[in-house]
Motif scaffolding. Structure first.
Motif, PDB file in Angstrom:
ATOM      1  N   ALA A  94     103.396 -33.001  76.750  1.00  0.00           N
ATOM      2  CA  ALA A  94     104.242 -33.852  75.807  1.00  0.00           C
ATOM      3  C   ALA A  94     103.987 -35.473  76.034  1.00  0.00           C
ATOM      4  O   ALA A  94     103.742 -36.399  75.107  1.00  0.00           O
ATOM      5  CB  ALA A  94     105.769 -33.702  75.999  1.00  0.00           C
ATOM      6  N   MET A  98     104.088 -38.559  73.474  1.00  0.00           N
ATOM      7  CA  MET A  98     105.088 -39.374  73.512  1.00  0.00           C
ATOM      8  C   MET A  98     104.986 -40.833  73.643  1.00  0.00           C
ATOM      9  O   MET A  98     105.562 -41.755  73.108  1.00  0.00           O
ATOM     10  CB  MET A  98     106.081 -39.111  74.842  1.00  0.00           C
ATOM     11  CG  MET A  98     106.734 -37.803  74.772  1.00  0.00           C
ATOM     12  SD  MET A  98     107.542 -37.192  76.234  1.00  0.00           S
ATOM     13  CE  MET A  98     108.801 -38.443  76.325  1.00  0.00           C
ATOM     14  N   ARG A 102     105.999 -43.637  70.918  1.00  0.00           N
ATOM     15  CA  ARG A 102     106.637 -44.874  71.489  1.00  0.00           C
ATOM     16  C   ARG A 102     105.724 -45.859  71.181  1.00  0.00           C
ATOM     17  O   ARG A 102     106.283 -47.194  70.610  1.00  0.00           O
ATOM     18  CB  ARG A 102     106.997 -44.901  73.185  1.00  0.00           C
ATOM     19  CG  ARG A 102     107.701 -46.034  73.742  1.00  0.00           C
ATOM     20  CD  ARG A 102     106.981 -47.149  74.312  1.00  0.00           C
ATOM     21  NE  ARG A 102     105.668 -46.928  75.043  1.00  0.00           N
ATOM     22  CZ  ARG A 102     106.146 -46.773  76.307  1.00  0.00           C
ATOM     23  NH1 ARG A 102     107.193 -47.073  76.988  1.00  0.00           N
ATOM     24  NH2 ARG A 102     105.005 -46.496  77.373  1.00  0.00           N
ATOM     25  N   VAL A 109     111.857 -42.830  73.721  1.00  0.00           N
ATOM     26  CA  VAL A 109     111.407 -41.558  73.338  1.00  0.00           C
ATOM     27  C   VAL A 109     111.878 -40.630  74.582  1.00  0.00           C
ATOM     28  O   VAL A 109     111.501 -41.115  75.770  1.00  0.00           O
ATOM     29  CB  VAL A 109     109.650 -41.308  73.076  1.00  0.00           C
ATOM     30  CG1 VAL A 109     109.437 -39.968  72.933  1.00  0.00           C
ATOM     31  CG2 VAL A 109     109.085 -42.355  72.086  1.00  0.00           C
ATOM     32  N   LEU A 111     112.320 -36.489  76.268  1.00  0.00           N
ATOM     33  CA  LEU A 111     112.071 -35.194  76.132  1.00  0.00           C
ATOM     34  C   LEU A 111     112.998 -34.263  76.989  1.00  0.00           C
ATOM     35  O   LEU A 111     113.230 -34.401  78.236  1.00  0.00           O
ATOM     36  CB  LEU A 111     110.839 -35.040  76.935  1.00  0.00           C
ATOM     37  CG  LEU A 111     110.018 -33.361  76.813  1.00  0.00           C
ATOM     38  CD1 LEU A 111     109.654 -33.134  75.447  1.00  0.00           C
ATOM     39  CD2 LEU A 111     108.862 -33.311  77.758  1.00  0.00           C
ATOM     40  N   GLU A 124     111.964 -36.446  80.571  1.00  0.00           N
ATOM     41  CA  GLU A 124     110.967 -37.523  80.553  1.00  0.00           C
ATOM     42  C   GLU A 124     111.566 -38.357  79.637  1.00  0.00           C
ATOM     43  O   GLU A 124     112.006 -38.249  78.635  1.00  0.00           O
ATOM     44  CB  GLU A 124     109.502 -37.193  79.930  1.00  0.00           C
ATOM     45  CG  GLU A 124     108.699 -36.283  80.865  1.00  0.00           C
ATOM     46  CD  GLU A 124     107.997 -37.134  81.802  1.00  0.00           C
ATOM     47  OE1 GLU A 124     108.328 -38.134  82.077  1.00  0.00           O
ATOM     48  OE2 GLU A 124     107.619 -36.317  82.808  1.00  0.00           O
ATOM     49  N   ARG A 125     111.174 -39.820  79.935  1.00  0.00           N
ATOM     50  CA  ARG A 125     111.508 -40.833  79.030  1.00  0.00           C
ATOM     51  C   ARG A 125     110.692 -41.991  79.146  1.00  0.00           C
ATOM     52  O   ARG A 125     110.409 -42.556  80.161  1.00  0.00           O
ATOM     53  CB  ARG A 125     113.256 -41.422  79.462  1.00  0.00           C
ATOM     54  CG  ARG A 125     113.895 -42.505  78.634  1.00  0.00           C
ATOM     55  CD  ARG A 125     115.288 -42.977  79.037  1.00  0.00           C
ATOM     56  NE  ARG A 125     114.737 -43.724  80.380  1.00  0.00           N
ATOM     57  CZ  ARG A 125     115.434 -43.594  81.617  1.00  0.00           C
ATOM     58  NH1 ARG A 125     116.383 -42.684  81.604  1.00  0.00           N
ATOM     59  NH2 ARG A 125     115.288 -44.239  82.586  1.00  0.00           N
ATOM     60  N   LEU A 194     112.006 -33.156  71.325  1.00  0.00           N
ATOM     61  CA  LEU A 194     111.539 -34.598  71.394  1.00  0.00           C
ATOM     62  C   LEU A 194     112.593 -35.412  70.674  1.00  0.00           C
ATOM     63  O   LEU A 194     112.780 -35.097  69.255  1.00  0.00           O
ATOM     64  CB  LEU A 194     109.945 -34.328  70.702  1.00  0.00           C
ATOM     65  CG  LEU A 194     109.312 -35.789  70.661  1.00  0.00           C
ATOM     66  CD1 LEU A 194     108.896 -36.257  72.148  1.00  0.00           C
ATOM     67  CD2 LEU A 194     108.184 -35.673  69.825  1.00  0.00           C
TER      68      LEU A 194
END
Length: 231
Positions: A94, A98, A102, A109, A111, A124-125, A194
């Protein structure tokens, strides 16, 4: 905070630490241990070791073939291992998508994956560059069925594929909007969501329509990388 509340918090943290210490005693070279073995290795009173092992056995993290016999790791450990492995493969697949999402939208964004049948976690960010943004903590369980990512993960595979994208407004956080799409694995199962999120003022109707297409496209690309044949 009252003294008795502080005492309960300290005792609770101590029990968690002791429980994790017990789990960490088991290795490929040491797959079985008696209560006495655990008490000695973990430097615990034998009754405390027995109580913690019994609690772990009840939850499936330990097993004991015979009463009074040695303990070994239980099947719930396998489930945790599988969840960790899945989250890692999803993260690797991902992250490039991502980053591209972004860069295109300049919104945060995220996950999300399932934590258990009732909750999800952010793994995840990627944050936007805006001074005002919606910030979600990593690794903290959040409910399913609430918020765009939670609603996606609450769907079965067929429903998630039919719905495609979910938009929510102010469901968990005031003045926040979320847009999420499902990510599927090679078996067509939903393995992640997502999500993009931000303040409502940056999500007018025209922007939401465009963002939905972008999120769905990125989620589809991640699904293809994970082997989904329908993406």
């Amino acid at each position: 905070m009252a003294a008795d509340q502080r005492s309960k918090r300290v005792a609770g943290a101590q029990s968690i630490t002791r429980t994790l210490t017990i789990l960490e005693l088991f290795t490929p070279q040491r797959t079985e241990m008696t209560v006495a073995d655990v008490a000695k290795a973990a430097k615990l009173p034998k009754p405390t070791a027995h109580r913690l092992l019994a609690a772990l056995r009840e939850r499936g993290y330990m097993r004991q073939e015979a009463s009074g016999g040695p303990y070994a790791l239980g099947p719930r450990i396998t489930a945790l291992s599988a969840a960790y492995s899945a989250s890692q493969s999803v993260s690797r697949a991902a992250l490039p998508h991502m980053q591209a999402l972004r860069a295109r939208l300049n919104e945060t964004v995220g996950l999300y994956v399932l934590f258990n049948e009732h909750s999800r976690v952010l793994i995840e960010r990627l944050e936007s560059s805006h001074p005002m943004q919606v910030v979600m903590p990593r690794g903290v369980p959040m409910p399913l069925g609430v918020g765009a990512g939670g609603k996606v993960l609450a769907c079965d595979g067929a429903t998630a594929r039919r719905v495609g994208v979910i938009v929510t407004k102010e469901e968990r956080i005031p003045n926040a909007c979320g847009i999420a799409a499902p990510i599927f694995d090679h078996d067509g199962q939903v393995v992640a969501a997502l999500d993009i999120s931000g303040p409502l003022e940056r999500f007018p109707a025209a922007a939401i329509a465009r963002y939905k297409r972008d999120v769905l496209k990125a989620a589809g690309a991640i699904s293809r990388d994970l082997g989904d044949q329908h993406a």
